[in-house]
Design an enzyme around this catalytic site. Structure first.
Site, PDB file in Angstrom:
ATOM      1  N   CYS A 208      -9.238  21.251  17.667  1.00 33.31           N
ATOM      2  CA  CYS A 208      -9.191  21.511  19.113  1.00 33.31           C
ATOM      3  C   CYS A 208      -8.704  20.304  19.899  1.00 33.31           C
ATOM      4  CB  CYS A 208     -10.568  21.948  19.583  1.00 33.31           C
ATOM      5  SG  CYS A 208     -11.067  23.438  18.733  1.00 33.31           S
ATOM      6  N   GLU A 209      -7.459  19.953  19.684  1.00 31.27           N
ATOM      7  CA  GLU A 209      -6.788  18.877  20.406  1.00 31.27           C
ATOM      8  C   GLU A 209      -5.318  19.234  20.432  1.00 31.27           C
ATOM      9  OE1 GLU A 209      -7.792  15.195  20.785  1.00 31.27           O
ATOM     10  OE2 GLU A 209      -9.721  15.243  19.747  1.00 31.27           O
TER      11      GLU A 209
ATOM     12  N   GLY B 132       0.865  -1.178   0.000  1.00 29.21           N
ATOM     13  CA  GLY B 132       0.000   0.000   0.000  1.00 29.21           C
ATOM     14  C   GLY B 132       0.904   1.230   0.000  1.00 29.21           C
TER      15      GLY B 132
HETATM   16  N1  LLP Z   1      -2.348  -6.039   3.698  1.00 23.62           N
HETATM   17  C1  LLP Z   1      -2.997  -6.044   4.881  1.00 23.62           C
HETATM   18  C2  LLP Z   1      -3.744  -7.223   5.274  1.00 23.62           C
HETATM   19  C3  LLP Z   1      -2.937  -4.907   5.705  1.00 23.62           C
HETATM   20  O1  LLP Z   1      -3.565  -4.912   6.874  1.00 23.62           O
HETATM   21  C4  LLP Z   1      -2.197  -3.780   5.285  1.00 23.62           C
HETATM   22  C5  LLP Z   1      -2.130  -2.575   6.109  1.00 23.62           C
HETATM   23  C6  LLP Z   1      -1.562  -3.817   4.033  1.00 23.62           C
HETATM   24  C7  LLP Z   1      -1.652  -4.973   3.267  1.00 23.62           C
HETATM   25  C8  LLP Z   1      -0.764  -2.678   3.480  1.00 23.62           C
HETATM   26  O2  LLP Z   1       0.295  -2.296   4.293  1.00 23.62           O
HETATM   27  P1  LLP Z   1       1.371  -1.233   3.745  1.00 23.62           P
HETATM   28  O3  LLP Z   1       2.048  -1.875   2.561  1.00 23.62           O
HETATM   29  O4  LLP Z   1       0.642  -0.017   3.356  1.00 23.62           O
HETATM   30  O5  LLP Z   1       2.265  -1.002   4.885  1.00 23.62           O
HETATM   31  N2  LLP Z   1      -2.501   3.702   9.066  1.00 23.62           N
HETATM   32  C9  LLP Z   1      -1.164   3.215   9.261  1.00 23.62           C
HETATM   33  C10 LLP Z   1      -0.881   1.977   8.464  1.00 23.62           C
HETATM   34  C11 LLP Z   1      -1.888   0.882   8.736  1.00 23.62           C
HETATM   35  C12 LLP Z   1      -1.642  -0.343   7.926  1.00 23.62           C
HETATM   36  C13 LLP Z   1      -2.749  -1.320   8.086  1.00 23.62           C
HETATM   37  N3  LLP Z   1      -2.673  -2.463   7.268  1.00 23.62           N
HETATM   38  C14 LLP Z   1      -0.183   4.332   8.929  1.00 23.62           C
HETATM   39  O6  LLP Z   1      -0.616   5.413   8.555  1.00 23.62           O
HETATM   40  O7  LLP Z   1       1.029   4.159   9.071  1.00 23.62           O
END
Ligand code: LLP
Length: 446
Positions: free
Chosen positions: A370-371, A303
């Site tokens: 407001c945090e 991602g």
């Molecule tokens: N596959 C699964 C099953 C996942 O749960 C996730 C991310 C991905 C793929 C993709 O992960 P990536 O390649 O993007 O690291 N909000 C957080 C990141 C949460 C990731 C949750 N799961 C942040 O902003 O750092």
């Protein structure tokens, strides 16, 4: 490669030119003037290049790259990846619908998540996606029950939790024992044993996701060993799986200065740039695995790696505020627009949209929400801004807009795609009407 692609670096879409910061031939100040701030701006070229590079590293393996849509589910961005042959990893019925609407082929979509509802399962089966990734024995029973009476068995994988510490931020680590995700190895084997005997289910793969922003290869190598063990066990039953889905989590070089030709930090004081996951070495491990399991396809679910660096959040400076030895710059983007600093203590680089002079001051950059957590960072080294000045908050393409909210009744930001030296609005800024559209006034309920 597009015409613009030849002029700009592979690593970044940003450079200073004619006293302004440009993204792939478009001035970010011009975008801010045209659409206002806060606004997310994405480089189509960089997303494409990151995807192609990721794919290229894995050459030689039979592979499918399923973009983790939670990072950024804007339809234009997703459509661009779908056109390149990417699949999608989704975690809700909403993401599934978005994936199909954006043009991802159903047979390239995988569905994970610990809490799929019956309705979501039904939709996934009806769409005939590649795999529903199961996260518990009860969920497996539910999927089997929904598949009964449908058009053939449900294609499933089991998400194994290998009990590996991958060094991710605790909020986004998912593969440790005690995390809510997946099932431990022994339980996974037991589930496969039952699934292979159940005519309503067709086990097609195995899934494992360790966490996010992982910068070392070793946890992936360990996960592959755990998966090998499970595949070997399945083989003793005379069975096999079509694919291994190793999840996402591939880390980027957080905080590294990615403006072409520029050095020096854009981070707040105390924050250090990080290292990107060495993809070639991950690919080497995967190729070795593929040699041992030659008929097994590899799926990865990046991602952040694909979209983080391609996006910036444009914001305007509203006020400067001096007190007790600190200077705050109050900007018009807040934690509702970009939650990562407040949620994970993430440090996002900030670059002025006008070419900065040499003189810098230490600024705490705060949003209007407001945090007290609504601070992007303390003591950024930035040129003294005047009100109205535009800044770009970098590395905001992943988990920026997708995690944004209307908290404090703030309309969500516009999203812009830059491509071929032009920009277009791919999601308009929300309006006051959008904020109240679903509500009724007191007394108006009936
Ligand atoms: N596959 C699964 C099953 C996942 O749960 C996730 C991310 C991905 C793929 C993709 O992960 P990536 O390649 O993007 O690291 N909000 C957080 C990141 C949460 C990731 C949750 N799961 C942040 O902003 O750092």
């Amino acid at each position: 490669m597009s015409t613009w692609g030849r002029f700009f670096s592979m690593e970044t879409s940003l450079r200073y030119r004619k006293n302004s910061l440009w993204m792939d031939g478009v001035s970010l100040r011009a975008i801010a003037r045209a659409v206002g701030t806060p606004a997310y701006v994405y480089s189509a070229r960089l997303v494409r290049e990151r995807f192609l590079r990721f794919d290229r590293e894995l050459r030689g393996c039979e592979r499918l790259i399923c973009y983790a849509m939670k990072a950024n589910s804007n339809r234009a961005l997703c459509g661009l990846l779908a056109d390149l042959g990417a699949g999608a990893e989704v975690v809700s019925g909403g993401e599934l619908r978005r994936a199909l609407a954006a043009g991802f082929e159903a047979r390239r979509v995988v569905f994970s998540g610990v809490g799929k509802t019956e309705e979501e399962i039904r939709r996934a089966l009806r769409a005939r996606i590649l795999s529903i990734h199961l996260e518990s024995a009860e969920e497996m029973a539910r999927v089997a029950a929904v598949a009964r009476g449908g058009r053939g068995p449900a294609d499933i994988s089991i998400r194994v939790n290998p009990g590996i510490e991958a060094g991710a931020h605790p909020h986004v680590a998912t593969g440790r024992s005690g995390d809510k995700f997946g099932v431990p190895v022994t339980q996974a084997i037991e589930m496969y044993r039952r699934a292979f005997k159940d005519r309503r289910l067709r086990p097609v793969g195995i899934h494992c996701h360790l966490g996010s922003q992982i910068t070392r290869v070793e946890p992936y190598a360990r996960a592959l060993r755990v998966i090998s063990g499970i595949l070997a066990r399945i083989k003793t039953w005379g069975r096999r799986l079509d694919f291994v889905d190793l999840g996402g989590g591939m880390g980027i070089a957080c905080g590294k200065n990615k403006i072409a030709g520029r050095r020096g930090t854009l981070l707040p004081r105390g924050a250090r740039p990080g290292q990107e996951l060495p993809l070639e070495s991950l690919a080497e491990n995967i190729r070795e695995f593929a040699r041992a399991w030659p008929r097994t396809k590899i799926i990865l679910e990046p991602g952040r790696y694909l979209v983080a660096d391609a996006g910036v959040l444009l914001t305007s400076v509203l006020y400067r505020k001096r007190m007790e030895g600190r200077t705050f710059a109050v900007v018009d983007a807040g934690m509702n627009d970009l939650a990562r600093p407040a949620l994970y203590g993430a440090a996002h680089p900030i670059a002025p949209a006008s070419r900065p002079g040499r003189r810098r001051v230490a600024l705490d950059v705060a949003g209007p929400v407001c945090e007290s957590a609504d601070v992007f960072g303390r003591r950024y080294r930035l040129p003294q801004p005047s009100p109205g000045e535009i800044w770009a908050i970098l590395e905001a393409g992943a988990y920026g807009f997708s995690m944004s909210s209307q908290y404090n009744s703030r309309p969500r930001a516009a999203e812009i795609l830059v491509e071929g030296g032009e920009f277009r609005v791919v999601r308009r800024r929300e309006s006051w009407e959008d904020l109240v559209r679903l509500e009724k006034r007191y007394g108006e309920e009936k």
